[in-house]
Design an enzyme around this catalytic site. Sequence first.
Site, PDB file in Angstrom:
ATOM      1  N   ASN A   4      16.878 -20.692  45.252  1.00 32.02           N
ATOM      2  CA  ASN A   4      15.852 -21.465  44.563  1.00 32.02           C
ATOM      3  C   ASN A   4      15.660 -22.789  45.307  1.00 32.02           C
ATOM      4  O   ASN A   4      16.585 -23.602  45.403  1.00 32.02           O
ATOM      5  CB  ASN A   4      16.299 -21.699  43.111  1.00 32.02           C
ATOM      6  CG  ASN A   4      15.258 -22.460  42.324  1.00 32.02           C
ATOM      7  OD1 ASN A   4      14.716 -23.446  42.812  1.00 32.02           O
ATOM      8  ND2 ASN A   4      14.972 -22.023  41.122  1.00 32.02           N
ATOM      9  N   HIS A  61      14.210 -27.831  44.512  1.00 33.85           N
ATOM     10  CA  HIS A  61      14.606 -29.228  44.672  1.00 33.85           C
ATOM     11  C   HIS A  61      14.388 -29.772  46.081  1.00 33.85           C
ATOM     12  O   HIS A  61      14.534 -30.975  46.300  1.00 33.85           O
ATOM     13  CB  HIS A  61      16.014 -29.437  44.128  1.00 33.85           C
ATOM     14  CG  HIS A  61      16.037 -29.161  42.651  1.00 33.85           C
ATOM     15  ND1 HIS A  61      15.262 -29.871  41.764  1.00 33.85           N
ATOM     16  CD2 HIS A  61      16.658 -28.196  41.921  1.00 33.85           C
ATOM     17  CE1 HIS A  61      15.437 -29.378  40.544  1.00 33.85           C
ATOM     18  NE2 HIS A  61      16.275 -28.359  40.617  1.00 33.85           N
ATOM     19  N   HIS A 110      10.301 -21.981  40.903  1.00 35.41           N
ATOM     20  CA  HIS A 110       9.831 -22.103  39.519  1.00 35.41           C
ATOM     21  C   HIS A 110       8.578 -22.965  39.533  1.00 35.41           C
ATOM     22  O   HIS A 110       8.645 -24.156  39.847  1.00 35.41           O
ATOM     23  CB  HIS A 110      10.949 -22.746  38.680  1.00 35.41           C
ATOM     24  CG  HIS A 110      10.636 -22.873  37.225  1.00 35.41           C
ATOM     25  ND1 HIS A 110      11.537 -23.392  36.329  1.00 35.41           N
ATOM     26  CD2 HIS A 110       9.540 -22.541  36.503  1.00 35.41           C
ATOM     27  CE1 HIS A 110      11.000 -23.381  35.107  1.00 35.41           C
ATOM     28  NE2 HIS A 110       9.776 -22.879  35.195  1.00 35.41           N
ATOM     29  N   ARG A 150       6.515 -24.882  37.508  1.00 35.91           N
ATOM     30  CA  ARG A 150       6.532 -25.431  36.147  1.00 35.91           C
ATOM     31  C   ARG A 150       5.134 -25.863  35.741  1.00 35.91           C
ATOM     32  O   ARG A 150       4.310 -26.229  36.579  1.00 35.91           O
ATOM     33  CB  ARG A 150       7.488 -26.618  36.059  1.00 35.91           C
ATOM     34  CG  ARG A 150       8.948 -26.231  36.216  1.00 35.91           C
ATOM     35  CD  ARG A 150       9.838 -27.413  35.908  1.00 35.91           C
ATOM     36  NE  ARG A 150       9.985 -27.598  34.489  1.00 35.91           N
ATOM     37  CZ  ARG A 150      11.049 -27.226  33.785  1.00 35.91           C
ATOM     38  NH1 ARG A 150      12.077 -26.664  34.363  1.00 35.91           N
ATOM     39  NH2 ARG A 150      11.086 -27.419  32.483  1.00 35.91           N
ATOM     40  N   ARG A 194       6.260 -30.428  38.483  1.00 35.79           N
ATOM     41  CA  ARG A 194       7.101 -31.559  38.890  1.00 35.79           C
ATOM     42  C   ARG A 194       7.759 -31.341  40.249  1.00 35.79           C
ATOM     43  O   ARG A 194       8.138 -32.281  40.906  1.00 35.79           O
ATOM     44  CB  ARG A 194       8.162 -31.863  37.827  1.00 35.79           C
ATOM     45  CG  ARG A 194       9.225 -30.799  37.718  1.00 35.79           C
ATOM     46  CD  ARG A 194      10.305 -31.201  36.742  1.00 35.79           C
ATOM     47  NE  ARG A 194       9.829 -31.127  35.361  1.00 35.79           N
ATOM     48  CZ  ARG A 194      10.652 -30.949  34.329  1.00 35.79           C
ATOM     49  NH1 ARG A 194      11.950 -30.872  34.526  1.00 35.79           N
ATOM     50  NH2 ARG A 194      10.174 -30.857  33.107  1.00 35.79           N
ATOM     51  N   GLU A 212       9.496 -17.780  39.211  1.00 34.32           N
ATOM     52  CA  GLU A 212       9.914 -18.057  37.832  1.00 34.32           C
ATOM     53  C   GLU A 212       8.765 -18.760  37.124  1.00 34.32           C
ATOM     54  O   GLU A 212       8.191 -19.707  37.671  1.00 34.32           O
ATOM     55  CB  GLU A 212      11.142 -18.969  37.820  1.00 34.32           C
ATOM     56  CG  GLU A 212      12.350 -18.366  38.499  1.00 34.32           C
ATOM     57  CD  GLU A 212      13.513 -19.341  38.618  1.00 34.32           C
ATOM     58  OE1 GLU A 212      14.590 -18.890  39.027  1.00 34.32           O
ATOM     59  OE2 GLU A 212      13.334 -20.546  38.331  1.00 34.32           O
ATOM     60  N   THR A 226      16.003 -25.612  32.899  1.00 36.54           N
ATOM     61  CA  THR A 226      15.856 -24.567  31.879  1.00 36.54           C
ATOM     62  C   THR A 226      17.163 -24.473  31.098  1.00 36.54           C
ATOM     63  O   THR A 226      18.148 -23.934  31.573  1.00 36.54           O
ATOM     64  CB  THR A 226      15.500 -23.239  32.557  1.00 36.54           C
ATOM     65  OG1 THR A 226      14.430 -23.481  33.472  1.00 36.54           O
ATOM     66  CG2 THR A 226      15.070 -22.204  31.552  1.00 36.54           C
ATOM     67  N   GLU A 231      17.791 -11.677  33.661  1.00 31.20           N
ATOM     68  CA  GLU A 231      18.676 -12.596  34.375  1.00 31.20           C
ATOM     69  C   GLU A 231      19.505 -13.301  33.311  1.00 31.20           C
ATOM     70  O   GLU A 231      18.951 -13.946  32.406  1.00 31.20           O
ATOM     71  CB  GLU A 231      17.870 -13.606  35.204  1.00 31.20           C
ATOM     72  CG  GLU A 231      18.799 -14.561  35.962  1.00 31.20           C
ATOM     73  CD  GLU A 231      18.082 -15.410  37.011  1.00 31.20           C
ATOM     74  OE1 GLU A 231      17.103 -14.926  37.629  1.00 31.20           O
ATOM     75  OE2 GLU A 231      18.512 -16.555  37.209  1.00 31.20           O
ATOM     76  N   HIS A 287      21.991 -19.945  37.203  1.00 31.31           N
ATOM     77  CA  HIS A 287      21.929 -21.291  36.626  1.00 31.31           C
ATOM     78  C   HIS A 287      23.295 -21.966  36.677  1.00 31.31           C
ATOM     79  O   HIS A 287      24.268 -21.445  36.139  1.00 31.31           O
ATOM     80  CB  HIS A 287      21.406 -21.330  35.185  1.00 31.31           C
ATOM     81  CG  HIS A 287      20.726 -22.639  34.894  1.00 31.31           C
ATOM     82  ND1 HIS A 287      21.413 -23.778  34.595  1.00 31.31           N
ATOM     83  CD2 HIS A 287      19.422 -22.990  34.936  1.00 31.31           C
ATOM     84  CE1 HIS A 287      20.563 -24.771  34.442  1.00 31.31           C
ATOM     85  NE2 HIS A 287      19.352 -24.325  34.646  1.00 31.31           N
TER      86      HIS A 287
END
Length: 243
Positions: A9, A12, A45, A47, A51, A72, A103, A153, A192
Amino acid sequence: MERLRLGINIDHVATLRNARGGSHPDPLRAARLIRQAGGDLVTVHLREDRRHITDRDVERIKAEIDLPLNLELAATGEMYAIARRVRPQDCCIVPERREERTTERGLDVVRQEESLRAFVGGLREAGIRVALFVDPDPAQLEAAARVGAPCVELHTGTYAEAEGAERDAELARLARAARLCRELGLECHAGHGLTYDNVGPVAALPEVVELNIGHFLIGEALFRGFVEAVAEMRRLMDEARGR
Ligand code: PXP
């Protein structure tokens, strides 16, 4: 044991880019390194508030990266339209609250069976493999199977935050949930909060076939470099699988 797939992922990388509003660091540059580092999927993801990852990032990753994309998204009309247009290999449906930092929990499939059945059905019709991000709760897994999701998941956040006996109990919960997935015919993924220190026991669950890992690896990449950070996770996962 079967080799585990690793989705990286890269949200970031975009968080860091967006902190200055420019184009550096580019999440695409990270995506290009995933295969050589031992990863199998690009996970992002998108969103509602954009963001970190943006619509353009998703388009560019889909067009330019030769790895499966795992998108996602929340179960909203806007995201449905985007997924049907972009057609990633995978979609993982997650709950989303604007004010949350990440999340925080799994999707409440039980309370949204009707709407999720339509959402999952529409994505599957577009050839997308759909996973529901759920807590390791038998009622949620049974509901996921009822709405026609081929995969779930398991949210590993509670396990990742727990310590001592509590962590053992959370791991046992994940193990029971993974076994129930097999009984229900659901492909089992997990993710996660996973780190070098806590990934082993989750990677060793035989029913789990995919992990999605982000924040820790992007942080670690600052010190080791991206490829080395991911490669170490790959090594720990393979070790836990006895490979
Ligand atoms: N899987 C899902 C469904 C997620 O929403 C996230 C966080 O965006 C992750 C995996 C990765 O979690 P982390 O960034 O804590 O590794």
